[in-house]
Design a protein around this motif. Structure first.
Motif, PDB file in Angstrom:
ATOM      1  N   SER A   2      -5.458  -6.910   5.216  1.00 11.12           N
ATOM      2  CA  SER A   2      -6.314  -7.241   4.069  1.00 11.12           C
ATOM      3  C   SER A   2      -5.549  -7.955   2.958  1.00 11.12           C
ATOM      4  CB  SER A   2      -6.953  -5.977   3.508  1.00 11.12           C
ATOM      5  OG  SER A   2      -5.946  -5.147   2.944  1.00 11.12           O
ATOM      6  N   ARG A   3      -4.221  -7.907   3.032  1.00  9.02           N
ATOM      7  CA  ARG A   3      -3.340  -8.492   2.010  1.00  9.02           C
ATOM      8  C   ARG A   3      -3.519  -7.838   0.650  1.00  9.02           C
ATOM      9  NH1 ARG A   3      -2.370 -14.534   1.986  1.00  9.02           N
ATOM     10  NH2 ARG A   3      -0.384 -13.703   1.332  1.00  9.02           N
ATOM     11  N   HIS A   4      -3.983  -6.571   0.644  1.00 11.58           N
ATOM     12  CA  HIS A   4      -4.110  -5.811  -0.595  1.00 11.58           C
ATOM     13  C   HIS A   4      -2.761  -5.210  -0.971  1.00 11.58           C
ATOM     14  CE1 HIS A   4      -8.492  -5.794   0.304  1.00 11.58           C
ATOM     15  NE2 HIS A   4      -8.545  -5.881  -1.012  1.00 11.58           N
ATOM     16  N   ILE A   5      -2.482  -5.201  -2.257  1.00  8.42           N
ATOM     17  CA  ILE A   5      -1.266  -4.566  -2.755  1.00  8.42           C
ATOM     18  C   ILE A   5      -1.510  -3.059  -2.742  1.00  8.42           C
ATOM     19  CG2 ILE A   5       0.240  -4.274  -4.758  1.00  8.42           C
ATOM     20  CD1 ILE A   5      -0.623  -7.165  -5.574  1.00  8.42           C
ATOM     21  N   THR A   6      -0.646  -2.311  -2.075  1.00  9.06           N
ATOM     22  CA  THR A   6      -0.809  -0.853  -2.005  1.00  9.06           C
ATOM     23  C   THR A   6       0.206  -0.120  -2.870  1.00  9.06           C
ATOM     24  OG1 THR A   6       0.530  -0.786  -0.007  1.00  9.06           O
ATOM     25  CG2 THR A   6      -1.871  -0.876   0.286  1.00  9.06           C
TER      26      THR A   6
ATOM     27  N   ILE B  44       2.464  -4.408   0.660  1.00  4.86           N
ATOM     28  CA  ILE B  44       1.201  -5.135   0.830  1.00  4.86           C
ATOM     29  C   ILE B  44       0.661  -4.841   2.225  1.00  4.86           C
ATOM     30  CG2 ILE B  44       0.092  -7.402   0.909  1.00  4.86           C
ATOM     31  CD1 ILE B  44       2.315  -8.379  -1.010  1.00  4.86           C
ATOM     32  N   GLU B  45      -0.615  -4.414   2.276  1.00  6.57           N
ATOM     33  CA  GLU B  45      -1.273  -4.159   3.562  1.00  6.57           C
ATOM     34  C   GLU B  45      -1.416  -5.496   4.289  1.00  6.57           C
ATOM     35  OE1 GLU B  45      -5.618  -2.904   4.176  1.00  6.57           O
ATOM     36  OE2 GLU B  45      -4.562  -1.056   3.635  1.00  6.57           O
TER      37      GLU B  45
ATOM     38  N   THR C 128      -3.388   3.542  -6.127  1.00  4.51           N
ATOM     39  CA  THR C 128      -4.809   3.267  -6.332  1.00  4.51           C
ATOM     40  C   THR C 128      -5.330   3.715  -7.693  1.00  4.51           C
ATOM     41  OG1 THR C 128      -5.329   5.289  -5.188  1.00  4.51           O
ATOM     42  CG2 THR C 128      -5.410   3.240  -3.900  1.00  4.51           C
TER      43      THR C 128
END
Length: 177
Positions: free
Chosen positions: A49-53, A45-46, A6
């Protein structure tokens, strides 16, 4: 290369302000500046939400922005600082090399530096950055302080342009004559 979690979102507020300012410059026909995306390879990838973590940088990035102002090539990086001391480790050697080569080709390179705790923005000409960098390479401080920054390079806003750095480019050009 490096790992991204992050902390990659640091500076996103400053970048958003710069992006909006660049849109204003483009709409007015004053400049055409583009944000250079940093190429990454996603690792995690979450699902919902398809967010890259988690991701890896594909290659070393050069600068955050590149473009032209009235026919003059410019490149710059946006940096945020939450203290009175800016660590030069936040700028990478390959970025300094790129900016140096860019200036050698007749362009203008600089840093837009945000002192978040003071709510102040400064245009740091490449020549000033190079002085701090050389001091570090010669065994001196590995940072520069707020007090060392020339306050005549403070960036203001103008109507709908929140980060009005074009005036500072003009000042930078005038100082080179």
């Amino acid at each position: 290369m490096g790992t991204w979690k992050t902390r990659g979102l640091r500076g996103s507020t400053l970048e958003e302000l710069i992006n909006r300012s660049n849109e204003g410059y483009r709409e007015k026909g004053l400049a055409l500046i583009q944000k250079i995306p940093t190429p990454i390879t996603p690792i995690s990838i979450e699902k919902e939400s398809r967010h890259i973590t988690l991701a890896y940088f594909d290659q070393k990035s050069t600068v955050d922005y590149i473009g032209a102002v009235q026919g003059i090539p410019i490149c710059f990086d946006a940096k945020e600082c939450g203290a009175n001391t800016f660590p030069l480790q936040n700028i990478h050697a390959h970025q300094v090399t790129f900016m140096e080569e860019f200036e050698r080709q007749g362009g203008i390179a600089f840093i837009i530096l945000s002192y978040t705790h003071k709510n102040e923005l400064y245009y740091l000409p490449f020549a000033h950055l190079k002085e701090y960098w050389k001091r570090m390479e010669d065994g001196g401080r590995k940072s520069f302080t707020y007090d060392e920054v020339d306050k005549s390079w403070k960036i203001g806003s103008c109507r709908d342009i929140l980060v009005h750095y074009l005036e500072m480019i003009q000042k930078d050009l005038t100082g080179r004559d």
